[in-house]
Write a protein that holds these residues in place. Structure first.
Motif, short mmCIF file in Angstrom:
data_model
loop_
_atom_site.label_atom_id
_atom_site.label_comp_id
_atom_site.label_asym_id
_atom_site.label_seq_id
_atom_site.Cartn_x
_atom_site.Cartn_y
_atom_site.Cartn_z
N THR A 140 0.82 -1.21 0.00
CA THR A 140 0.00 0.00 0.00
C THR A 140 0.86 1.27 0.00
O THR A 140 0.58 2.22 -0.72
CB THR A 140 -0.92 0.01 1.22
OG1 THR A 140 -0.15 -0.20 2.41
CG2 THR A 140 -1.96 -1.11 1.11
N GLN A 141 1.92 1.27 0.79
CA GLN A 141 2.82 2.43 0.80
C GLN A 141 3.50 2.62 -0.55
O GLN A 141 3.65 3.74 -1.04
CB GLN A 141 3.86 2.27 1.90
CG GLN A 141 3.28 2.38 3.31
CD GLN A 141 4.34 2.21 4.37
OE1 GLN A 141 5.50 1.91 4.05
NE2 GLN A 141 3.97 2.39 5.62
N ARG A 142 3.90 1.50 -1.18
CA ARG A 142 4.53 1.59 -2.49
C ARG A 142 3.54 2.14 -3.52
O ARG A 142 3.90 2.95 -4.38
CB ARG A 142 5.01 0.20 -2.91
CG ARG A 142 5.90 0.21 -4.16
CD ARG A 142 6.26 -1.20 -4.59
NE ARG A 142 6.90 -1.93 -3.52
CZ ARG A 142 6.41 -3.04 -2.96
NH1 ARG A 142 5.24 -3.51 -3.38
NH2 ARG A 142 7.06 -3.65 -2.01
N HIS A 143 2.30 1.72 -3.43
CA HIS A 143 1.28 2.20 -4.36
C HIS A 143 1.03 3.70 -4.17
O HIS A 143 0.90 4.44 -5.16
CB HIS A 143 -0.01 1.42 -4.14
CG HIS A 143 -1.11 1.80 -5.07
ND1 HIS A 143 -1.07 1.56 -6.44
CD2 HIS A 143 -2.30 2.42 -4.85
CE1 HIS A 143 -2.17 2.01 -7.01
NE2 HIS A 143 -2.94 2.54 -6.06
N LEU A 144 1.00 4.17 -2.91
CA LEU A 144 0.81 5.59 -2.66
C LEU A 144 1.97 6.41 -3.19
O LEU A 144 1.77 7.51 -3.75
CB LEU A 144 0.63 5.82 -1.15
CG LEU A 144 -0.66 5.27 -0.53
CD1 LEU A 144 -0.63 5.43 0.97
CD2 LEU A 144 -1.88 5.97 -1.11
N ARG A 145 3.19 5.93 -3.02
CA ARG A 145 4.35 6.65 -3.55
C ARG A 145 4.29 6.75 -5.07
O ARG A 145 4.62 7.79 -5.66
CB ARG A 145 5.64 5.96 -3.11
CG ARG A 145 5.97 6.16 -1.63
CD ARG A 145 7.43 5.79 -1.36
NE ARG A 145 7.69 4.40 -1.63
CZ ARG A 145 7.58 3.43 -0.73
NH1 ARG A 145 7.18 3.72 0.50
NH2 ARG A 145 7.87 2.18 -1.05
N ARG A 146 3.87 5.68 -5.71
CA ARG A 146 3.77 5.72 -7.18
C ARG A 146 2.70 6.70 -7.63
O ARG A 146 2.87 7.41 -8.64
CB ARG A 146 3.45 4.31 -7.70
CG ARG A 146 4.63 3.34 -7.59
CD ARG A 146 4.23 1.96 -8.05
NE ARG A 146 5.35 1.01 -7.94
CZ ARG A 146 5.26 -0.29 -8.20
NH1 ARG A 146 4.07 -0.80 -8.55
NH2 ARG A 146 6.30 -1.07 -8.08
N MET A 147 1.60 6.77 -6.89
CA MET A 147 0.55 7.71 -7.24
C MET A 147 1.04 9.16 -7.12
O MET A 147 0.76 10.01 -7.98
CB MET A 147 -0.66 7.48 -6.33
CG MET A 147 -1.40 6.18 -6.60
SD MET A 147 -2.27 6.19 -8.17
CE MET A 147 -3.57 7.34 -7.80
N ASP A 148 1.79 9.45 -6.06
CA ASP A 148 2.33 10.81 -5.88
C ASP A 148 3.28 11.18 -7.01
O ASP A 148 3.23 12.30 -7.54
CB ASP A 148 3.03 10.93 -4.52
CG ASP A 148 2.06 10.77 -3.37
OD1 ASP A 148 0.86 11.02 -3.58
OD2 ASP A 148 2.51 10.40 -2.26
N LYS A 149 4.14 10.25 -7.38
CA LYS A 149 5.08 10.52 -8.47
C LYS A 149 4.35 10.74 -9.79
O LYS A 149 4.73 11.61 -10.59
CB LYS A 149 6.07 9.37 -8.60
CG LYS A 149 7.04 9.27 -7.44
CD LYS A 149 8.00 8.11 -7.65
CE LYS A 149 8.98 7.99 -6.47
NZ LYS A 149 9.90 6.85 -6.65
N ALA A 150 3.31 9.97 -10.02
CA ALA A 150 2.56 10.12 -11.27
C ALA A 150 1.85 11.47 -11.32
O ALA A 150 1.80 12.12 -12.37
CB ALA A 150 1.54 8.99 -11.39
N GLU A 151 1.31 11.93 -10.20
CA GLU A 151 0.65 13.24 -10.17
C GLU A 151 1.64 14.37 -10.41
O GLU A 151 1.34 15.34 -11.12
CB GLU A 151 -0.05 13.44 -8.83
CG GLU A 151 -1.29 12.57 -8.67
CD GLU A 151 -1.96 12.78 -7.32
OE1 GLU A 151 -1.39 13.57 -6.51
OE2 GLU A 151 -3.01 12.17 -7.08
N LYS A 152 2.84 14.25 -9.82
CA LYS A 152 3.84 15.29 -10.05
C LYS A 152 4.28 15.31 -11.51
O LYS A 152 4.50 16.38 -12.08
CB LYS A 152 5.05 15.05 -9.14
CG LYS A 152 4.76 15.29 -7.67
CD LYS A 152 5.99 15.00 -6.82
CE LYS A 152 5.68 15.22 -5.35
NZ LYS A 152 6.85 14.90 -4.49
N ALA A 153 4.43 14.13 -12.10
CA ALA A 153 4.86 14.09 -13.50
C ALA A 153 3.78 14.60 -14.44
O ALA A 153 4.07 15.20 -15.48
CB ALA A 153 5.25 12.66 -13.88
#
Length: 296
Positions: A140-153
């Motif tokens: 779940t933490q890994r998924h949240l980190r990926r979501m944050d990176k995708a929003e920034k990109a």
């Protein structure tokens, strides 16, 4: 080997199926009819024994006799019991007609108990219940980190802002808007920045200003101490600034008499013409040019 010798060895020495706890001594052997470790319930110490076992919801009656003790692979005889409780009781009474009454009673109690828990299992399967599942914390933490990176990109805010600006220019939403003050000020500043260079690119405007009185111009020329030639005037165009003209003191003389005016008739008079230009810094710069005029 007799049953008494086997029970003496199991009870006083060691049995792998025995479980001693504070409440009593129990047996983990799957063929035990009661689950209690004693002489009458032990399947190892009794050459004539019977029990009931469950295989995928189907009940089977297991029977062991002394005649098959020398054949381990054929030691237990298995009989399938019907799903109906009454018919299963009839099958037990038929196969255990001449067996000890105490053992037959224990087997019937076991059948009743197993039938009851099978009914409860069916009810629980039909009933809708919440399924308890574990949530992996690292995933779940890994998924949240990926979501944050995708929003920034993706830069959603900038894309949305540009899209809204385009729609405002096209007039998609009509004429009335509720503009936020900060965004409205930023847009005004951006528009000012866009308009400013266009003003600088405008062509220079030249204005010609003529003096009010010819005599005043003549007196000003005398104060300068001489008239420059026409060639020098053309070379020196644009060199004098407004500051230079403002710094030089100009002393006006009183007007001459009428006789002086008559004496100057027919002579060439000199006239001072002031030109105004706009430079790149939007300031005003004046330059003077003197022309020879004849007075008629």
């Amino acid at each position: 080997m007799s049953d008494d010798v086997i029970w003496h060895c199991i009870r006083h020495n060691h049995c792998s199926f025995m479980a001693k706890i504070t409440t009593g001594i129990f047996c983990r052997n799957p063929y035990n009819a009661t689950g209690i470790c004693n002489r009458s319930s032990c399947p190892l110490a009794n050459s004539r024994y019977a029990t009931i076992r469950d295989h995928d919801g189907i009940f089977y009656l297991y029977m062991k006799t002394a005649e098959r003790a020398h054949l381990p692979n054929k030691l237990w005889e298995r009989v399938k019991l019907p799903r109906n409780y009454e018919k299963a009781m009839e099958v037990i009474n038929k196969h255990l007609e001449f067996w000890p009454k105490l053992l037959v009673h224990k087997i019937k109690q076991r059948l009743t108990k197993m039938t009851q828990y099978r009914i409860r299992m069916r009810k629980l399967q039909l009933k809708v219940r919440e399924k308890v599942m574990t949530m992996p914390r690292k995933e779940t933490q890994r998924h949240l980190r990926r979501m944050d990176k995708a929003e920034k990109a993706a830069q959603l805010e900038k894309n949305i802002e540009s899209e809204l600006k385009e729609r405002l220019k096209k007039g998609v939403y009509g004429d009335i808007y509720n503009y936020p003050f900060k965004e409205f000020d930023t847009i005004l500043e951006m528009e000012k920045d866009d308009v400013a260079p266009t003003e600088e690119e405008e062509e220079e405007e030249v204005e010609y200003v003529e003096g009010d009185d010819e005599m005043d111009d003549m007196e000003d020329i005398e104060d300068f101490g001489g008239l420059p030639d026409d060639d020098e005037d053309d070379d020196n165009d644009g060199e004098t600034d407004e500051d230079d003209l403002s710094d030089e003191p100009v002393a006006k003389k009183p007007k001459g008499r009428g006789s002086d005016l008559r004496s100057n008739i027919g002579k060439k008079s000199k006239k001072l013409i002031t030109e105004v230009e706009r430079d790149d810094d939007m300031g005003i710069r004046r330059r003077t040019r003197m022309k020879m005029l004849t007075l008629a």
